[in-house]
Design an enzyme around this catalytic site. Structure first.
Site, short mmCIF file in Angstrom:
data_model
loop_
_atom_site.label_atom_id
_atom_site.label_comp_id
_atom_site.label_asym_id
_atom_site.label_seq_id
_atom_site.Cartn_x
_atom_site.Cartn_y
_atom_site.Cartn_z
N THR A 1 0.94 -1.27 0.08
CA THR A 1 0.08 0.04 -0.18
C THR A 1 0.77 1.27 0.06
O THR A 1 2.10 1.13 0.37
CB THR A 1 -0.86 0.05 1.34
OG1 THR A 1 -1.56 1.23 1.56
CG2 THR A 1 -0.08 -0.54 2.38
N ASP A 2 0.31 2.46 -0.42
CA ASP A 2 0.96 3.82 -0.44
C ASP A 2 1.17 4.21 0.91
O ASP A 2 1.94 5.01 1.45
CB ASP A 2 0.49 4.65 -1.25
CG ASP A 2 -1.06 5.09 -0.91
OD1 ASP A 2 -1.84 4.20 0.07
OD2 ASP A 2 -1.47 5.88 -1.51
N GLU A 3 0.15 3.38 1.92
CA GLU A 3 0.21 4.02 3.31
C GLU A 3 1.63 3.80 4.09
O GLU A 3 2.05 4.40 5.16
CB GLU A 3 -1.01 3.27 4.27
CG GLU A 3 -2.19 3.51 3.44
CD GLU A 3 -3.71 3.39 4.12
OE1 GLU A 3 -3.37 3.09 5.48
OE2 GLU A 3 -4.57 2.99 3.49
N TYR B 1 -1.56 -0.79 11.02
CA TYR B 1 -1.77 -1.46 9.76
C TYR B 1 -0.70 -1.09 8.78
O TYR B 1 -0.03 -1.99 8.16
CB TYR B 1 -3.10 -0.98 8.99
CG TYR B 1 -3.28 -1.41 7.37
CD1 TYR B 1 -3.15 -2.54 7.09
CD2 TYR B 1 -3.25 -0.37 6.45
CE1 TYR B 1 -3.14 -2.77 5.58
CE2 TYR B 1 -3.39 -0.48 4.91
CZ TYR B 1 -3.28 -1.79 4.86
OH TYR B 1 -3.23 -1.84 3.48
N LYS C 1 2.36 -3.57 7.30
CA LYS C 1 2.70 -3.68 5.83
C LYS C 1 4.02 -3.16 5.48
O LYS C 1 4.68 -3.86 4.71
CB LYS C 1 1.63 -2.91 4.67
CG LYS C 1 0.33 -3.36 5.02
CD LYS C 1 0.02 -4.67 4.42
CE LYS C 1 0.11 -4.65 2.79
NZ LYS C 1 -0.29 -6.01 2.31
P1 NAD Z 1 -9.71 -7.68 2.18
O1 NAD Z 1 -9.34 -7.35 3.72
O2 NAD Z 1 -10.98 -7.43 1.41
O3 NAD Z 1 -9.27 -9.03 1.98
C1 NAD Z 1 -8.30 -9.80 2.51
C2 NAD Z 1 -8.35 -11.36 2.30
O4 NAD Z 1 -7.20 -11.96 2.93
C3 NAD Z 1 -9.50 -11.81 3.02
O5 NAD Z 1 -10.21 -12.89 1.94
C4 NAD Z 1 -9.18 -12.64 4.15
O6 NAD Z 1 -9.99 -13.86 4.36
C5 NAD Z 1 -7.80 -13.22 3.57
N1 NAD Z 1 -7.05 -13.36 4.84
C6 NAD Z 1 -6.90 -12.45 5.96
N2 NAD Z 1 -5.94 -13.00 6.83
C7 NAD Z 1 -5.52 -14.24 6.19
C8 NAD Z 1 -4.49 -15.30 6.60
N3 NAD Z 1 -3.96 -15.14 7.85
N4 NAD Z 1 -4.23 -16.40 6.00
C9 NAD Z 1 -5.07 -16.36 4.50
N5 NAD Z 1 -5.94 -15.51 4.10
C10 NAD Z 1 -6.08 -14.53 4.95
O7 NAD Z 1 -8.24 -6.80 1.74
P2 NAD Z 1 -8.09 -5.93 0.22
O8 NAD Z 1 -8.81 -4.69 0.33
O9 NAD Z 1 -8.54 -6.89 -0.86
O10 NAD Z 1 -6.53 -6.04 0.05
C11 NAD Z 1 -5.87 -7.01 -0.28
C12 NAD Z 1 -4.27 -6.70 -0.45
O11 NAD Z 1 -4.18 -5.34 -1.14
C13 NAD Z 1 -3.94 -6.42 1.32
O12 NAD Z 1 -2.56 -7.01 1.11
C14 NAD Z 1 -3.63 -4.99 1.25
O13 NAD Z 1 -2.84 -4.39 2.29
C15 NAD Z 1 -3.62 -4.42 -0.24
N6 NAD Z 1 -3.84 -3.09 -0.57
C16 NAD Z 1 -5.31 -2.78 -0.54
C17 NAD Z 1 -5.85 -1.34 -0.69
C18 NAD Z 1 -7.25 -1.22 -0.89
O14 NAD Z 1 -7.60 0.02 -1.25
N7 NAD Z 1 -8.08 -1.97 -0.35
C19 NAD Z 1 -4.89 -0.49 -1.26
C20 NAD Z 1 -3.47 -0.80 -1.60
C21 NAD Z 1 -2.99 -2.06 -1.24
P1 TYD Z 2 -10.49 3.69 4.31
O1 TYD Z 2 -11.64 3.36 3.33
O2 TYD Z 2 -10.78 3.13 5.63
O3 TYD Z 2 -9.24 3.78 3.84
P2 TYD Z 2 -7.57 3.84 4.14
O4 TYD Z 2 -7.94 4.49 5.57
O5 TYD Z 2 -6.99 2.66 4.08
O6 TYD Z 2 -7.59 5.17 3.45
O7 TYD Z 2 -10.88 5.37 4.54
C1 TYD Z 2 -10.59 6.12 3.29
C2 TYD Z 2 -10.71 7.44 4.04
O8 TYD Z 2 -11.96 7.89 4.50
C3 TYD Z 2 -9.75 7.85 5.28
O9 TYD Z 2 -9.21 9.23 5.24
C4 TYD Z 2 -10.89 7.74 6.43
C5 TYD Z 2 -12.21 8.29 5.80
N1 TYD Z 2 -13.31 7.65 6.27
C6 TYD Z 2 -14.43 8.28 6.78
O10 TYD Z 2 -14.38 9.68 6.77
N2 TYD Z 2 -15.50 7.59 7.32
C7 TYD Z 2 -15.88 6.29 7.42
O11 TYD Z 2 -16.45 5.94 7.75
C8 TYD Z 2 -14.56 5.67 6.84
C9 TYD Z 2 -14.83 4.05 7.00
C10 TYD Z 2 -13.58 6.03 6.47
#
Ligand code: NAD
Ligand code: TYD
Length: 369
Positions: free
Chosen positions: A148-150, A173, A177
């Site tokens: 992630t960019d975070e 988190y 990562k």
């Molecule tokens: P998500 O929470 O929707 O899904 C996570 C999946 O991992 C689920 O299916 C869960 O059952 C599985 N999981 C959790 N713990 C596990 C374990 N111990 N063993 C096996 N499986 C396990 O997450 P997402 O949003 O699909 O994110 C996927 C990846 O992308 C993550 O690594 C996250 O850090 C990264 N990422 C997400 C975003 C975003 O905006 N969602 C952005 C950048 C990077």
């Molecule tokens: P989120 O979707 O949790 O992603 P991330 O924290 O990984 O960027 O949140 C996106 C942005 O929205 C973040 O600045 C927090 C804000 N946010 C709210 O203002 N209200 C909400 O209920 C949630 C879940 C997030």
């Protein structure tokens, strides 16, 4: 510094960890829909609250037992990981599995360290053992880590994260990562394990678990509930449609240089409050509801502790080296996403039942009801 090996990789048996979660589901759909891939996908997922195998029920019907296999397992369970790598002759690992929600990491960081740090370490160790040949590794194997960019921390009003920006994670988190990213790069430098790594901005689209901003807001709008905006609503995120992320991952897996990391982003910065207001208009257009009545539900709530102010990605490297760029505009992506949630009430009901609801109630009282 190691010499980069060959960039070209032709995966045959791909282990997708976390393939039942939001991005994993979209990636598997993308991959099995491509005509430059005729291999097999093994979805390895522990099915936590965030994993839903029903998201791939049609894939299971079409490809189950031939090109698609689901294995329930934990990435931190070395024996189970060894077994799946061996039984399916895995040559490529695309590692999505993680605990992914910042708010949950604030309430309970331990699971984040276990899955994101220990889980990634376990996978790296298992790949190192399974792929060794002579003094190095088999030809054609690849470990791609999704991050992630975070990990880069928080930006002020200006500037962008590049691949050289020093890591400065602020939440449990992002710290977990960051730790996993360091381990991945260490396995390249120390052992020469052919790894690639991507740091992506906020994704949105179908199958997004409704604890994250965009799906939570859409569903609350449809149900006439409060729209909880943290702090002053001026925090900025860079949004990318999830299919564009899937395409970037596939481009890196096939053409990225081992030992390299790539930033992936939408070039699409939005303040949270403006985004919620725009979403209200789109939901209103598509349902006949009043945008004004939806907007009236916006409620400013207590800010998230350590809330990063702004994320913005410079993704020129992946554009330059691999020709990737986002293809879905925000307007188009948001409209598709709203339509998807309107058309998939059963999926929504299922993921919002059970453990999810109990967690929300424990940690947020009845905010969602
Ligand atoms: P998500 O929470 O929707 O899904 C996570 C999946 O991992 C689920 O299916 C869960 O059952 C599985 N999981 C959790 N713990 C596990 C374990 N111990 N063993 C096996 N499986 C396990 O997450 P997402 O949003 O699909 O994110 C996927 C990846 O992308 C993550 O690594 C996250 O850090 C990264 N990422 C997400 C975003 C975003 O905006 N969602 C952005 C950048 C990077
Ligand atoms: P989120 O979707 O949790 O992603 P991330 O924290 O990984 O960027 O949140 C996106 C942005 O929205 C973040 O600045 C927090 C804000 N946010 C709210 O203002 N209200 C909400 O209920 C949630 C879940 C997030």
């Amino acid at each position: 510094m190691r010499e980069a090996g060959s960039a070209r990789c032709e995966p045959a048996n791909v282990l997708v960890t976390g393939g039942a979660g939001f991005i994993g589901v979209n990636f598997i759909r993308y991959l099995l829909g491509r005509n430059d891939f005729d291999g097999r996908v093994i979805n390895y997922d522990a099915l936590t609250y965030a994993g839903n195998p029903a998201s791939l029920a049609d894939i299971e019907r079409e490809w189950g037992g031939t090109r698609y296999f689901f294995v329930r397992g934990d990435v931190a369970d070395r024996e189970a990981v060894d077994r799946v790598l061996g039984e399916h002759a895995i040559d490529t690992i695309v590692h999505f599995a993680a605990e992914s929600h910042v708010d949950r990491s604030i309430v309970g960081p331990e699971a984040f360290v276990r899955t994101n740090v220990t889980g990634t370490f376990t996978l790296l160790e298992a790949a190192r053992a399974a792929w060794q040949a002579g003094g190095g590794f088999r030809e054609g194997v690849r470990f791609h880590h999704i991050s992630t960019d975070e990990v880069y921390g928080s930006l002020g009003e200006t500037g962008y994260f590049t691949e050289e920006t020093p890591y400065d994670p602020r939440s449990p988190y992002s710290a977990s990562k960051a730790a996993s990213d360091h381990l991945v790069m260490a396995y390249w430098h120390t052992y020469g394990l052919p790894v690639t790594l991507s740091n992506c901005s906020n994704n949105y689209g179908p199958y997004h678990f409704p604890e994250k901003l965009i799906p939570l807001m859409i569903l609350n709008m449809l149900e006439g509930l409060e729209l909880p905006v943290y702090g002053d609503g001026r925090n900025v995120r860079d949004w990318l449609y999830v299919e564009d992320h899937a395409a970037a991952v596939w481009d890196i897996v096939r053409g990225g240089w081992p030992g390299q990391k790539y930033n992936v982003g939408g070039g699409n910065e939005w303040e949270n409050l403006r985004l919620v207001e725009r979403l209200a208009e789109i939901v209103a257009e598509r349902t006949g509801m009043s945008a004004e009545a939806i907007r009236a539900k916006i409620t400013f709530v207590r800010d998230r502790p350590g809330h990063d102010r702004r994320y913005a990605i410079d993704c020129s490297k992946i554009g330059r080296e691999l020709g990737w760029r986002p293809s879905v505009t925000f307007e188009e992506g948001l409209a598709r996403t709203v339509d998807w949630y309107l058309g998939n009430g059963d999926w929504v009901r299922e993921v919002r039942s059970g453990e999810y609801r109990r967690w929300i109630e424990r940690n947020y009282g009845t905010r969602e009801q």
